[in-house]
Design an enzyme around this catalytic site. Structure first.
Site, PDB file in Angstrom:
ATOM      1  N   GLY A  54      17.966  58.873  48.491  1.00 54.49           N
ATOM      2  CA  GLY A  54      17.213  57.890  49.234  1.00 54.49           C
ATOM      3  C   GLY A  54      17.982  57.463  50.479  1.00 54.49           C
ATOM      4  N   SER A  55      17.270  56.989  51.484  1.00 56.80           N
ATOM      5  CA  SER A  55      17.929  56.402  52.643  1.00 56.80           C
ATOM      6  C   SER A  55      18.328  54.963  52.304  1.00 56.80           C
ATOM      7  CB  SER A  55      16.991  56.433  53.848  1.00 56.80           C
ATOM      8  OG  SER A  55      16.702  57.774  54.185  1.00 56.80           O
ATOM      9  N   GLY A  56      19.165  54.375  53.165  1.00 57.35           N
ATOM     10  CA  GLY A  56      19.621  53.015  52.914  1.00 57.35           C
ATOM     11  C   GLY A  56      21.060  52.960  52.436  1.00 57.35           C
ATOM     12  N   HIS A  57      21.715  54.139  52.334  1.00 62.37           N
ATOM     13  CA  HIS A  57      23.102  54.206  51.868  1.00 62.37           C
ATOM     14  C   HIS A  57      24.058  54.628  52.969  1.00 62.37           C
ATOM     15  CE1 HIS A  57      21.171  53.916  48.040  1.00 62.37           C
ATOM     16  NE2 HIS A  57      20.623  55.109  48.120  1.00 62.37           N
ATOM     17  N   LYS A 105      23.244  62.880  42.737  1.00 66.45           N
ATOM     18  CA  LYS A 105      23.681  61.686  42.035  1.00 66.45           C
ATOM     19  C   LYS A 105      22.772  61.470  40.823  1.00 66.45           C
ATOM     20  CE  LYS A 105      23.147  59.053  45.649  1.00 66.45           C
ATOM     21  NZ  LYS A 105      22.564  60.167  46.425  1.00 66.45           N
ATOM     22  N   ASP A 110      16.272  61.558  41.637  1.00 63.33           N
ATOM     23  CA  ASP A 110      17.057  62.596  42.313  1.00 63.33           C
ATOM     24  C   ASP A 110      17.183  63.823  41.427  1.00 63.33           C
ATOM     25  OD1 ASP A 110      18.388  61.302  44.899  1.00 63.33           O
ATOM     26  OD2 ASP A 110      18.356  59.787  43.343  1.00 63.33           O
ATOM     27  N   HIS A 217      20.959  50.739  44.622  1.00 61.00           N
ATOM     28  CA  HIS A 217      19.558  50.630  45.030  1.00 61.00           C
ATOM     29  C   HIS A 217      19.020  49.226  44.849  1.00 61.00           C
ATOM     30  CE1 HIS A 217      20.113  54.902  43.935  1.00 61.00           C
ATOM     31  NE2 HIS A 217      19.465  55.080  45.060  1.00 61.00           N
TER      32      HIS A 217
END
Lengths: 331, 206
Positions: A54-57, A105, A110, A217
């Site tokens: 996911g994006s945001g990391h 991960k 995922d 998350h």
């Protein structure tokens, strides 16, 4: 919600435009498939390394694409895993004839999407490593298993160096498994993050409370505790890591204090100071260290601690040159 | 009366509309135990499905459902993408190359779909997942007398009850499982979106 965005629906696409504009020397971006590629991939005979999530990391994973680390990173929506189409496209593009390693991960989405991609991948030889270093989660048949968190950064660096040396897919895969098995992590949150499409904090936390044992998350942690001095918070993270990581006095570790996105470096270094004291008490030598916000959870305040038990080979690979937007030395 | 391809089309559109209306509700459920994106992810996927329905025509139910499944796999991500995607892919296989679906055939399709979800998600009853809504729904469907509408009514009612019951469960799969005991007290978002799918079927296939 107070964020520098235009429309919540456009956050990932517009951020990838910025990544491309800022880092043309290192990467190119496939905007249709939302994949960040190393500029010079594929390289003949080199095992391709594909990760994503996911994006945001940020900078994880797109910021770790480049010489000495990843060949491609697939960007999902915020906190949502990418889809098999992206992983298949990335796998086919980076294959230089030596096969491709998927670095995944351990999060249900995922794992499922990478599984589907590996099933659907055509002629390319694909192996996978699933990182699961988070000791906050009880690893049992009754859970989805431990989450993959901070160790993923260290693994991508070390395995990236090995792939750069031209090692075989079997070698690179075995090394990835060894790094994962030698690493443990634990995280703490002082505030929630706000997912742009949700528009409000994922969880409520009072000013005098912390969430211990969080993932990346905004999912709540293992337990909620009163805010404590940094030395006590460091112990809450390091003790369960050491309790779970097989080690002896005299062993060496790579120690990683990771900011979750909303905690400044001054506090991260202050935490690293506490971590060094605890490791000293445990008789462990810090062979190498990393401090900074490398695997973030949007603007969440807090940090995680990852310890990787290492030997001379892992240290040598750690020291090898790396040149990516998010991590760069010796190059 | 069997359901026609146009009824199936209406089912999927109704589901998409319901998801769109309930984005905030599903996301709120997910924020309590997960990562606050189930609503937005499913909405993104079902809006893509509507786009497919608008632009393509299908000769048979299996082709329709396979396309829906692939669209969701390719658009949703997270765990819902592979789970709902696999569900519809298998529904297509279970129903087969027909242009009208009777109660028996739909039952076979739903069962095949749920078996796909189980294979993909490796969940068991009581894990606090969408399967906890599906298992009693299938049982009620098979046990009910009458036509598709009567059976879907029974299935949707059973699923709704089971959805509410997931609040009492401790999650053992997905991100909610990281919460352990703290996951109890919240309805599972996947079970909630499953009930919406069955209610949309009840309202359109009768």
């Amino acid at each position: 919600m107070k964020k520098l965005i235009n429309d919540p629906a456009d956050v990932v696409a517009e951020s990838l435009r910025g990544v491309e504009a800022a880092h043309r020397d290192h990467v190119r971006v496939d905007h249709d498939n939302r994949i960040v590629y190393r500029r010079d991939t594929p390289r003949a005979g080199k095992v391709g390394l594909v990760s994503g999530g996911g994006s945001g990391h940020e900078p994880m994973h797109g910021g770790f694409v480049g010489v000495g680390m990843l060949d491609a990173a697939c960007a999902g929506e915020v906190f949502t895993s990418p889809v098999p189409d992206q992983m298949m496209a990335a796998t086919e593009t980076v294959d230089g004839g030596a096969g491709v390693l998927h670095i995944v991960k351990n999060y249900t989405g995922d794992v499922m999407n990478f599984d589907m991609a590996a099933e659907l991948a055509g002629d390319v030889e694909v192996r996978s490593v699933v990182t699961n270093d988070d000791v906050a989660v009880q690893d049992s048949t009754f859970t989805a298993g431990r989450r993959g968190v901070g160790a993923t950064v260290l693994l991508e660096k070390i395995v990236g160096a090995a792939a750069e040396e031209g090692r075989t897919l079997d070698d690179v895969h075995a090394l990835a498994v060894r790094v994962n098995e030698s690493a443990r992590s634990m995280g703490v949150a002082l505030t929630s993050c706000t997912v742009p499409s949700a528009g409000k904090p994922t969880f409520e936390l009072a000013d005098d409370e912390i969430e211990v044992g969080i993932g990346i998350h905004g999912e709540p942690g293992r337990e909620r505790k009163p805010l404590a001095p940094a030395r006590d918070v460091a112990a809450m993270l390091v003790e369960p890591v050491l309790a779970d990581l097989p080690h002896q006095r005299g062993d060496s570790v790579i120690a990683f204090v990771n900011g979750m996105g909303g905690t400044p470096l001054i506090e991260q270094y202050l935490m690293f100071n506490e971590v060094t004291k605890l490791l000293d008490q445990a008789g462990l030598t810090i062979a190498r260290s990393l401090v900074g916000s490398y695997m973030t959870s949007l603007e969440m305040a807090g940090c995680s601690v990852t310890l990787l038990r290492c030997d001379d080979e892992l240290v040598r690979l750690w020291d090898a040159p790396v040149n990516t937007p998010g991590l760069r030395w010796g190059a | 009366m069997p359901a026609t391809l146009s009824d199936l089309d209406a089912w999927l559109r109704r589901y998409a509309a319901t998801i769109h209306d309930q984005v905030a509700y599903l996301t709120e459920l997910d924020a309590a135990v997960g990562d606050a994106d189930h609503g937005t992810n499913m909405d993104r996927g079902m809006q893509k499905v509507v786009g497919v329905l608008d632009s393509e025509s299908f000769e048979a139910a299996d082709a329709l459902f396979k396309k829906v499944g692939m669209t969701l796999v390719s658009a949703v991500g997270g765990a819902s993408g592979p789970l709902y995607g696999t569900f519809f892919l298998r529904v297509g296989t279970g129903i087969g190359t027909v242009s009208e679906v009777d109660a028996e055939t739909l039952g076979a399709g739903l069962r095949a779909g749920v078996e796909g979800v189980l294979a993909r998600g490796k969940a068991e009853l009581g894990d606090k997942t969408m399967y906890d809504a599906w298992a009693p729904a299938l049982e009620a469907y098979d046990g009910a007398e009458g036509d598709i509408g009567d059976r879907l009514t029974a299935a949707a009612d059973a699923a709704a009850q089971a959805r509410d019951d997931t609040a009492g469960l401790v999650a053992r799969k997905g991100r909610a499982s990281y919460l352990g005991e703290r996951s109890a007290g919240h309805v599972d978002p996947g079970a909630a979106s499953t009930v919406m799918l069955l209610e949309a079927a009840r309202d359109t296939l009768s």
